[in-house]
Design an enzyme around this catalytic site. Sequence first.
Site, PDB file in Angstrom:
ATOM      1  N   SER A   1       0.796  -1.208   0.000  1.00  0.00           N
ATOM      2  CA  SER A   1       0.000   0.000   0.000  1.00  0.00           C
ATOM      3  C   SER A   1       0.839   1.274   0.000  1.00  0.00           C
ATOM      4  O   SER A   1       1.422   1.620  -1.013  1.00  0.00           O
ATOM      5  CB  SER A   1      -0.952  -0.049   1.194  1.00  0.00           C
ATOM      6  OG  SER A   1      -2.043   0.792   1.001  1.00  0.00           O
TER       7      SER A   1
ATOM      8  N   ASP B   1       9.194   5.172 -10.981  1.00  0.00           N
ATOM      9  CA  ASP B   1       8.697   5.739 -12.237  1.00  0.00           C
ATOM     10  C   ASP B   1       9.363   7.059 -12.582  1.00  0.00           C
ATOM     11  O   ASP B   1       9.542   7.392 -13.762  1.00  0.00           O
ATOM     12  CB  ASP B   1       7.182   5.939 -12.164  1.00  0.00           C
ATOM     13  CG  ASP B   1       6.410   4.646 -12.389  1.00  0.00           C
ATOM     14  OD1 ASP B   1       7.067   3.597 -12.530  1.00  0.00           O
ATOM     15  OD2 ASP B   1       5.168   4.686 -12.413  1.00  0.00           O
TER      16      ASP B   1
ATOM     17  N   LYS C   1      -1.257  -4.339  -2.977  1.00  0.00           N
ATOM     18  CA  LYS C   1      -2.529  -3.750  -2.558  1.00  0.00           C
ATOM     19  C   LYS C   1      -2.644  -2.358  -3.162  1.00  0.00           C
ATOM     20  O   LYS C   1      -2.016  -1.406  -2.706  1.00  0.00           O
ATOM     21  CB  LYS C   1      -2.641  -3.663  -1.037  1.00  0.00           C
ATOM     22  CG  LYS C   1      -3.973  -3.053  -0.608  1.00  0.00           C
ATOM     23  CD  LYS C   1      -4.041  -2.857   0.886  1.00  0.00           C
ATOM     24  CE  LYS C   1      -5.350  -2.189   1.260  1.00  0.00           C
ATOM     25  NZ  LYS C   1      -5.431  -0.802   0.756  1.00  0.00           N
TER      26      LYS C   1
END
Length: 457
Positions: free
Chosen positions: A297, A308, A322
Amino acid sequence: MRALSLLIPALLLSSSLTAQAVAPAAPVADAARPADTYKQLDTLMDVFLKVRETYVDKVDDKTLIEGAINGMLASLDPHSSYLDARDNANMKSQTEGEYGGLGLTVTQEDGAVKVVSPTDETPAARAGIKAGDFITHLDGNLLFGSTLNDAVDRMRGTPGTKIRLTIVRPGSAKPMEMTLTREIVKIRPVRFEARGAVGLIRIASFNRQTGPATRDAIASLQKSIGPSLAGYVIDLRSNPGGLLDQAIDVSDAFMTRGEIVSQRGRAKEDIQRYYARGDDLTQGKPVVVLIDEGSASASEIVAGALQDSKRALVLGQRSFGKGSVQTLLPLSADTGLRLTTARYFTPSGRSVQENGIEPDINVPQLTDPDRKERPRVREADLRNHLINEKKADDKLIEDDGKPDPRFAETIESLRKRGVTDFQLDYALRLVGRLGPVQSAALAAGPAGGAAGGATPK
């Protein structure tokens, strides 16, 4: 009324949440409800009445109604649930980062209690309880068939009191008996230390102090190590998640620009994006992020954002997966509804749900002798988990059948070198190599190599 957004993988003995205002839903007109819905509601009431009148033992109405509510929510996904007064009180104590207990994150699988992860510096961690272990008995009493809330209540208790756990570990021939002493579990979200020229920041959870504590850790490491600081290792292993705003704050500390995460609801236009506000506190130093199957999470938000944006290399094992957000909707002064209301996505548009974060370098934990036998518990293993329509692409890698020479060491050879945590040792050595290279490139300017703070890959 206020609502709370949750980023947690299971019922936690150490968990956290964040506040977010949510507009109340518009009432649905009776005329818009299908006639079949009312027939189903009539059936529900018929069942309620028959059970109340003819069940072998007398059952009070509150128990039946709460059971119906819990059954409805359990049919949706593993993270939606009804919070009674007891659950709300537990949530509040967990949010503040302190409670009496053992320090475990647990879930339930086929009636058994399964460990997701132990919390750092707690009785459970010191006893050697590991992710994937099953807790079958408490003080000799079988847990199978009990609710997860009941098991959690029994493990919590007055500090100083003892409790005996029976642990079944896949791959082990016999169950293990452990007697643990409950204590006040103070969830210290961030710890840091200098490892030579590398700053190590261990983030164990995302509660209200995590963002500020991470910024303080960066400043302290810069002061203690000085100009020779080569870079940072952010250890997010076995971090079950927590506050969304703290995950954003931690990511922002290492980024100068760009999106950190987006949150998308049911409607196509229901998208909320969160961006870095600038000022990379590390001044572009190399960053390595450590993750494993217990990183969930909020941890995955940080790892995905830095990966990224090309701000960090991610090492370790694929994370939990999750990628959903739960909102706590108050029902009364002391009850609430924890409901999955959105999914979150990394800056490149990847959904973390089921897929998790795939590390840039897959590094096994060679110093864990049980790593091959121990099952990896991830979101995709939970019953009724949300389905990700876009599965992660399978990587086509040419395999010559020979072991990777980087990971050919044995536990014995590592112990001789004094290495007790291979993944961390690998990350520290990597940053130690990257730091001088990047410093030289930045000093040389555009003609000399990469500039602007991106981590060399």
